[in-house]
Scaffold this motif. Structure first.
Motif, short mmCIF file in Angstrom:
data_model
loop_
_atom_site.label_atom_id
_atom_site.label_comp_id
_atom_site.label_asym_id
_atom_site.label_seq_id
_atom_site.Cartn_x
_atom_site.Cartn_y
_atom_site.Cartn_z
N SER A 45 50.90 -61.05 -20.50
CA SER A 45 52.35 -60.94 -20.51
C SER A 45 52.90 -61.50 -19.19
O SER A 45 52.17 -61.64 -18.21
N ILE A 46 54.19 -61.77 -19.16
CA ILE A 46 54.79 -62.33 -17.95
C ILE A 46 54.68 -61.33 -16.80
O ILE A 46 54.50 -61.71 -15.63
N GLU A 47 54.75 -60.04 -17.11
CA GLU A 47 54.60 -59.02 -16.07
C GLU A 47 53.19 -59.02 -15.50
O GLU A 47 52.99 -58.93 -14.27
N GLU A 48 52.19 -59.15 -16.37
CA GLU A 48 50.79 -59.21 -15.91
C GLU A 48 50.54 -60.46 -15.08
O GLU A 48 49.83 -60.40 -14.06
N LEU A 49 51.10 -61.58 -15.51
CA LEU A 49 50.94 -62.82 -14.76
C LEU A 49 51.49 -62.68 -13.34
O LEU A 49 50.87 -63.12 -12.37
N ARG A 50 52.64 -62.08 -13.22
CA ARG A 50 53.27 -61.91 -11.91
C ARG A 50 52.45 -60.96 -11.02
O ARG A 50 52.33 -61.17 -9.81
N GLU A 51 51.89 -59.93 -11.61
CA GLU A 51 51.05 -59.00 -10.85
C GLU A 51 49.79 -59.69 -10.33
O GLU A 51 49.39 -59.50 -9.17
#
Length: 316
Positions: A45-51
């Motif tokens: 997910s985009i949130e996981e990618l950013r993390e």
């Protein structure tokens, strides 16, 4: 040294082992390919990618207004039409380019799946990104650099980029574009069992989605709106695809996407047959990804990262 034909006969198996993806699972009837399902099933997910990228100190790069260009645009545009022109400064990423975004997810995936090392084929910038982040993750790294044309003439800036890869601790092999690179890359993958950090796996494309997402978020924070247009460089297509996907995930569906493609006419390697095949079909590090059957052509249904193959294919 293995026989060329024998090794090439095993390329599908080698590539699948080195990436952990069987692209056949996403085939549809005829020539269709479910690219979106592949990205969902193999990606983040985009949130996981950013993390993930935050752990590597990648991303969250500044947007800077180019005031002189803005003034010039407004000078010649009709009233009310002069654009504010800005640039996303990706040089602040580790290794100095946006390709650190792609490398971060590839390195994370390699570490997650238990690979002991990682390898990439590159002209230089992506190799430096992979090498720098592999060092941070404690992975061995081999960079196969596409340096020479069929006459064994090297493009100067590509020759010099080996230094950046070596500075981050990678082993670098400088090879000719075409059969030698294809053979050696496969041989290394088979011998080492390393992860293949191709630019065109779902991990490489997903890593750039954060770029488009950040553009939208930063513009909303600063100006209260999404950008009217985003100009995205396009060669193999990964930057274009990933950035556009990130803008869509941010909800910036009305933003116009403008692709700025490369013109090779001024380069001495532009007339070289092997170099042209590399640049606009296999996409150098895209060798065999995701089209494993024939490295001398692109399979558009499987690869949303290559939507703008143009006149450069005419002589292939």
């Amino acid at each position: 040294m293995k026989n060329y034909d024998d090794l090439m006969a095993r390329k599908n198996e080698i590539m699948k082992t080195a990436v952990g993806i069987d692209y056949d699972e996403f085939e549809l009837e005829g020539i269709a390919f479910d690219y979106e399902r592949m990205m969902r099933d193999t990606g983040y997910s985009i949130e996981e990618l950013r993390e993930i990228q935050e752990e590597f100190f990648v991303g969250d790069t500044p947007i800077l207004e180019l005031y002189n260009l803005t003034e010039l645009a407004r000078k010649y545009a009709k009233p009310g039409y002069g654009a504010r022109i800005m640039i996303k400064d990706e040089a602040t990423n580790p290794s100095g380019s946006f390709k650190a975004r792609r490398a971060s997810i590839a390195v994370h995936q390699a570490k997650k799946l238990g690979y002991k090392g990682i390898t990439s084929a590159t002209s230089g910038n992506y190799g430096a990104g992979v090498a720098s982040l592999a060092a941070k993750a404690g992975l061995d790294c081999i960079v196969v650099q596409e340096t020479f044309d069929s006459e064994h003439v090297g493009q100067p800036e590509i020759v010099e980029k080996a230094r950046a890869c070596e500075a981050y601790g990678a082993e670098v092999m400088q090879l000719t574009v075409g059969p030698e690179l294809f053979f050696m890359f496969l041989d290394i993958l088979e011998k080492t069992g390393f992860f293949n950090a191709s630019l065109y796996t779902p991990f490489g494309i997903a890593g750039v989605e954060t770029l488009g997402y950040e553009i939208s978020m930063q513009m909303r924070e600063k100006y209260g709106k999404d950008p009217e247009a985003v100009v995205i460089t396009n060669a193999g297509g990964g930057n274009l695809t990933g950035t556009a996907r990130g803008l869509i995930k941010a909800g910036a569906t009305d933003t116009k996407i403008i692709a700025a493609s490369v013109d090779l006419s001024g380069l001495h390697m532009a007339s070289d047959h092997d170099f042209n095949r590399k640049s606009f079909t296999t996409g150098h590090t895209g060798f065999g990804i995701p089209f494993c059957t024939n490295p001398d052509r692109s399979d558009v249904p499987r690869s949303a990262a290559r939507p703008l193959l143009r006149r450069h294919l005419r002589d292939l």
